[in-house]
Design a protein around this motif. Structure first.
Motif, mmCIF file in Angstrom:
data_model
loop_
_atom_site.group_PDB
_atom_site.id
_atom_site.type_symbol
_atom_site.label_atom_id
_atom_site.label_comp_id
_atom_site.label_asym_id
_atom_site.label_seq_id
_atom_site.Cartn_x
_atom_site.Cartn_y
_atom_site.Cartn_z
ATOM 1 N N SER A 164 0.854 -1.184 0.000
ATOM 2 C CA SER A 164 0.000 0.000 0.000
ATOM 3 C C SER A 164 0.882 1.223 0.000
ATOM 4 O O SER A 164 1.944 1.241 0.612
ATOM 5 N N THR A 165 0.447 2.266 -0.678
ATOM 6 C CA THR A 165 1.229 3.497 -0.727
ATOM 7 C C THR A 165 0.923 4.393 0.447
ATOM 8 O O THR A 165 1.589 5.394 0.651
ATOM 9 N N GLY A 166 -0.104 4.073 1.224
ATOM 10 C CA GLY A 166 -0.436 4.903 2.371
ATOM 11 C C GLY A 166 -0.822 6.312 1.992
ATOM 12 O O GLY A 166 -0.705 7.236 2.780
ATOM 13 N N GLY A 167 -1.296 6.486 0.755
ATOM 14 C CA GLY A 167 -1.696 7.816 0.323
ATOM 15 C C GLY A 167 -0.555 8.651 -0.206
ATOM 16 O O GLY A 167 -0.733 9.809 -0.544
ATOM 17 N N LEU A 168 0.671 8.061 -0.290
ATOM 18 C CA LEU A 168 1.811 8.821 -0.784
ATOM 19 C C LEU A 168 1.703 9.019 -2.287
ATOM 20 O O LEU A 168 1.273 8.118 -3.008
ATOM 21 N N PRO A 169 2.105 10.184 -2.794
ATOM 22 C CA PRO A 169 2.110 10.395 -4.247
ATOM 23 C C PRO A 169 3.257 9.633 -4.876
ATOM 24 O O PRO A 169 4.410 9.853 -4.556
ATOM 25 N N ILE A 170 2.967 8.700 -5.776
ATOM 26 C CA ILE A 170 3.989 7.882 -6.420
ATOM 27 C C ILE A 170 4.419 8.559 -7.713
ATOM 28 O O ILE A 170 3.578 9.041 -8.472
ATOM 29 N N PRO A 171 5.721 8.633 -7.986
ATOM 30 C CA PRO A 171 6.161 9.191 -9.262
ATOM 31 C C PRO A 171 5.484 8.481 -10.423
ATOM 32 O O PRO A 171 5.274 7.269 -10.403
ATOM 33 N N ALA A 172 5.166 9.246 -11.459
ATOM 34 C CA ALA A 172 4.346 8.723 -12.544
ATOM 35 C C ALA A 172 5.017 7.596 -13.305
ATOM 36 O O ALA A 172 4.345 6.781 -13.924
ATOM 37 N N ASP A 173 6.367 7.520 -13.263
ATOM 38 C CA ASP A 173 7.035 6.527 -14.090
ATOM 39 C C ASP A 173 7.433 5.284 -13.314
ATOM 40 O O ASP A 173 8.329 4.558 -13.706
ATOM 41 N N VAL A 174 6.783 5.012 -12.173
ATOM 42 C CA VAL A 174 7.072 3.767 -11.465
ATOM 43 C C VAL A 174 6.765 2.599 -12.401
ATOM 44 O O VAL A 174 5.646 2.478 -12.896
ATOM 45 N N PRO A 175 7.731 1.698 -12.646
ATOM 46 C CA PRO A 175 7.550 0.696 -13.705
ATOM 47 C C PRO A 175 6.911 -0.595 -13.231
ATOM 48 O O PRO A 175 7.232 -1.651 -13.719
ATOM 49 N N PHE A 176 6.033 -0.544 -12.225
ATOM 50 C CA PHE A 176 5.380 -1.769 -11.816
ATOM 51 C C PHE A 176 4.046 -1.439 -11.153
ATOM 52 O O PHE A 176 3.775 -0.305 -10.778
ATOM 53 N N VAL A 177 3.228 -2.469 -11.014
ATOM 54 C CA VAL A 177 1.954 -2.332 -10.315
ATOM 55 C C VAL A 177 2.139 -2.849 -8.900
ATOM 56 O O VAL A 177 2.657 -3.942 -8.683
ATOM 57 N N LEU A 178 1.728 -2.056 -7.917
ATOM 58 C CA LEU A 178 1.920 -2.457 -6.532
ATOM 59 C C LEU A 178 1.074 -3.681 -6.205
ATOM 60 O O LEU A 178 -0.112 -3.736 -6.496
ATOM 61 N N ASP A 179 1.720 -4.691 -5.599
ATOM 62 C CA ASP A 179 0.988 -5.846 -5.107
ATOM 63 C C ASP A 179 1.504 -6.158 -3.719
ATOM 64 O O ASP A 179 2.041 -5.290 -3.044
ATOM 65 N N GLY A 180 1.402 -7.409 -3.283
ATOM 66 C CA GLY A 180 1.772 -7.738 -1.924
ATOM 67 C C GLY A 180 3.232 -7.586 -1.609
ATOM 68 O O GLY A 180 3.611 -7.595 -0.449
ATOM 69 N N GLY A 181 4.123 -7.455 -2.614
ATOM 70 C CA GLY A 181 5.541 -7.325 -2.327
ATOM 71 C C GLY A 181 6.159 -6.056 -2.844
ATOM 72 O O GLY A 181 7.250 -5.676 -2.439
ATOM 73 N N ASP A 182 5.478 -5.389 -3.794
ATOM 74 C CA ASP A 182 5.991 -4.134 -4.322
ATOM 75 C C ASP A 182 5.637 -2.999 -3.374
ATOM 76 O O ASP A 182 4.581 -2.993 -2.745
ATOM 77 N N GLY A 183 6.525 -2.031 -3.280
ATOM 78 C CA GLY A 183 6.238 -0.928 -2.381
ATOM 79 C C GLY A 183 7.035 0.305 -2.731
ATOM 80 O O GLY A 183 7.973 0.267 -3.532
ATOM 81 N N VAL A 184 6.649 1.416 -2.125
ATOM 82 C CA VAL A 184 7.351 2.673 -2.308
ATOM 83 C C VAL A 184 7.139 3.522 -1.063
ATOM 84 O O VAL A 184 6.067 3.505 -0.458
ATOM 85 N N SER A 185 8.187 4.203 -0.640
ATOM 86 C CA SER A 185 8.113 5.109 0.501
ATOM 87 C C SER A 185 8.864 6.379 0.152
ATOM 88 O O SER A 185 9.665 6.406 -0.788
#
Length: 297
Positions: A164-185
């Motif tokens: 989950s991104t927790g409401g964080l703005p993700i850069p537009a060019d993130v090259p994957f779809v978030l699932d149970g193991g993908d993440g960004v902080s």
């Protein structure tokens, strides 16, 4: 703001050696002269007319000069002279830096007050005119890699949040779809100083295909996998510019789809850093290490 007023003490540090001088030691810092960076200019005379055509120019690293009074102790002049001679041997050995000079890539840190220059110790010019009374005052030089002075290291940590991104703005060019193991902080770092600073990034696994993005500066995309006990070190500083895994070269880790290490200088101010990748354990961590850069002591 770094306190930069204490200029009567310092140290020389390199692998396996830390040599303090100044207040509280028998090595008194009596004089310090900052060197001047030389200029390599591609200038040319204007043919057939007055003036000079100014080309691209580059700065050399300056050579700094220190005078250190070596003060021996003892109840008699003979004892004072013997102590001074022993102290001079220690200082000369440290300044010779034999282990440092014998290989490429290593740097020493010359600290004056609270600011540091990086480079190599060079000349040791003795002055033994008062040695008989327990005093010597050699002049030492230090060749710096650049004309900047660096403050104490500031460390920020970014813990990867997966699923989950927790409401964080993700850069537009993130090259994957978030699932149970993908993440960004993300995390905001503050850069002090009067000149751009070069960060050092440490990524601690486990993580696959991590990325580091500094908004408005650049994004570093990495290929490969780190185990839970492995660390990826990304050193963007001009005298390093390397990527290591557990201290060893990691060729091919940086993807050409992103920025280069030479793109990652950070101007003074605040910067938002994004950290992402695949980590189903939720334990990967990014460390951002920054030394503020100053143009003067």
């Amino acid at each position: 703001m770094t306190d930069r007023t204490d200029l009567n003490s310092g140290s020389l540090t390199y692998e396996g050696v830390r040599f303090p001088f100044g207040e509280g030691t028998p090595f008194a810092l009596t004089d310090f002269k900052r060197g001047t960076a030389g200029i390599r200019a591609n200038d040319a005379a204007r043919p057939g007319r007055d003036g000079t055509a100014l080309g691209v120019s580059y700065k050399d690293g300056p050579k700094h000069e220190l005078s250190i009074a070596v003060i021996g102790r003892g109840d008699t002049r003979t004892e004072q002279e013997a102590d001074t001679r022993a102290l001079l041997q220690d200082l000369a050995g440290v300044w010779s830096a034999d282990t440092l000079r014998s290989r490429s890539g290593g740097l020493a840190a010359l600290t004056i007050g609270t600011l540091t220059a990086y480079g190599h110790p060079r000349e040791f010019a003795p002055d033994d005119s008062a040695l008989w009374s327990g005093l010597a005052e050699p002049t030492l030089t230090f060749q710096a890699v650049d004309d900047l002075w660096y403050g104490p290291e500031q460390v920020s940590r970014v813990h990867l949040i997966t699923g989950s991104t927790g409401g964080l703005p993700i850069p537009a060019d993130v090259p994957f779809v978030l699932d149970g193991g993908d993440g960004v902080s993300d995390h905001v770092v503050t850069v002090d100083g009067s000149a751009p600073a070069w960060p050092v990034f440490n990524v601690r696994g486990p993580i696959q295909d991590p990325f580091i993005e500094v908004v408005g500066v650049g994004r570093l995309n990495f290929r490969g996998q780190l185990a839970y006990d492995q660390t990826l070190t990304v050193d963007t500083r001009p005298w390093a510019r390397w990527i290591l895994r557990d201290g060893n070269p990691f060729p091919g880790a940086l993807s050409p789809s992103g920025a280069r290490l030479s793109d990652m200088s950070l101007n003074p101010g605040q910067h938002r850093v994004f950290f992402g990748g695949y980590d189903p354990t939720n334990t990967a961590v990014l460390e951002v290490r920054i030394q503020a850069a100053y143009r003067s002591l």
